[in-house]
Design a protein around this motif. Structure first.
Motif, PDB file in Angstrom:
ATOM      1  N   CYS A  40       0.835  -1.201   0.000  1.00 18.82           N
ATOM      2  CA  CYS A  40       0.000   0.000   0.000  1.00 18.82           C
ATOM      3  C   CYS A  40       0.871   1.253   0.000  1.00 18.82           C
ATOM      4  O   CYS A  40       1.758   1.394   0.837  1.00 18.82           O
ATOM      5  CB  CYS A  40      -0.931   0.012   1.214  1.00 18.82           C
ATOM      6  N   CYS A  42       0.104   4.451   0.526  1.00 12.45           N
ATOM      7  CA  CYS A  42      -0.418   5.672   1.163  1.00 12.45           C
ATOM      8  C   CYS A  42       0.515   6.204   2.242  1.00 12.45           C
ATOM      9  O   CYS A  42       1.454   5.535   2.666  1.00 12.45           O
ATOM     10  CB  CYS A  42      -1.818   5.425   1.725  1.00 12.45           C
ATOM     11  N   CYS A  45       1.211   4.185   5.369  1.00 15.55           N
ATOM     12  CA  CYS A  45       2.032   2.980   5.198  1.00 15.55           C
ATOM     13  C   CYS A  45       3.462   3.293   4.760  1.00 15.55           C
ATOM     14  O   CYS A  45       4.370   2.492   4.990  1.00 15.55           O
ATOM     15  CB  CYS A  45       1.380   2.048   4.187  1.00 15.55           C
ATOM     16  N   HIS A  85      -8.719  -0.382   5.950  1.00 12.87           N
ATOM     17  CA  HIS A  85      -7.753   0.542   5.388  1.00 12.87           C
ATOM     18  C   HIS A  85      -8.108   0.778   3.920  1.00 12.87           C
ATOM     19  O   HIS A  85      -8.259  -0.173   3.166  1.00 12.87           O
ATOM     20  CB  HIS A  85      -6.349  -0.059   5.501  1.00 12.87           C
ATOM     21  N   THR A  87      -6.989   4.076   2.217  1.00 13.80           N
ATOM     22  CA  THR A  87      -6.410   5.345   1.775  1.00 13.80           C
ATOM     23  C   THR A  87      -5.406   5.175   0.633  1.00 13.80           C
ATOM     24  O   THR A  87      -4.941   6.157   0.068  1.00 13.80           O
ATOM     25  CB  THR A  87      -5.715   6.056   2.954  1.00 13.80           C
TER      26      THR A  87
HETATM   27 ZN   LIG Z   1      -1.821   2.440   3.275  1.00 18.77          ZN
END
Ligand SMILES: [Zn+2]
Length: 108
Positions: A40, A42, A45, A85, A87
């Motif tokens: 991920c 984002c 993360c 999650h 995003t």
């Molecule tokens: Zn993320």
């Protein structure tokens, strides 16, 4: 030059826990949900300044799975994960890299 775009994204019926991604430029990949979640991109993360991944593998549930996939314009998808999650926007270029690095190529 043709933009690389996924033409099909769906659960891999032959391989539980993986996503099947087919590309308009050729190639179908089976990518484990866990690896896709780990990648991920984002800001929660990945540290935006250093680019270092904050998220650790041990923070992710082994049975994490997508609850939904949305298109973002013509350049990305957003995945809503079972751990709440959502995003992360996976730009197609990045998604293809993840397919190549973490996925298994099934067809050309
Ligand atoms: Zn993320």
């Amino acid at each position: 030059m043709m933009l690389r775009t996924p033409t099909r994204i769906e659960p891999d019926s032959h391989h539980r826990g993986s996503l099947l991604v087919t590309w308009n430029t050729g190639g179908t990949f089976s990518v484990p949900y866990f690896e896709l979640r780990f990648e991920c991109p984002c800001a929660v993360c990945v540290d935006e300044k250093t680019g270092k991944r904050i998220l650790k593998r041990e923070d992710i549930s082994a049975d994490v799975r997508p609850m939904g996939v949305n298109s973002i314009g013509r350049y990305a998808i957003q995945i809503r994960w079972s751990d709440d999650h959502s995003t992360g926007m996976y730009h197609f270029d990045r998604l293809f890299e993840i397919c190549e690095s973490a996925g298994k190529k099934l067809t050309d």
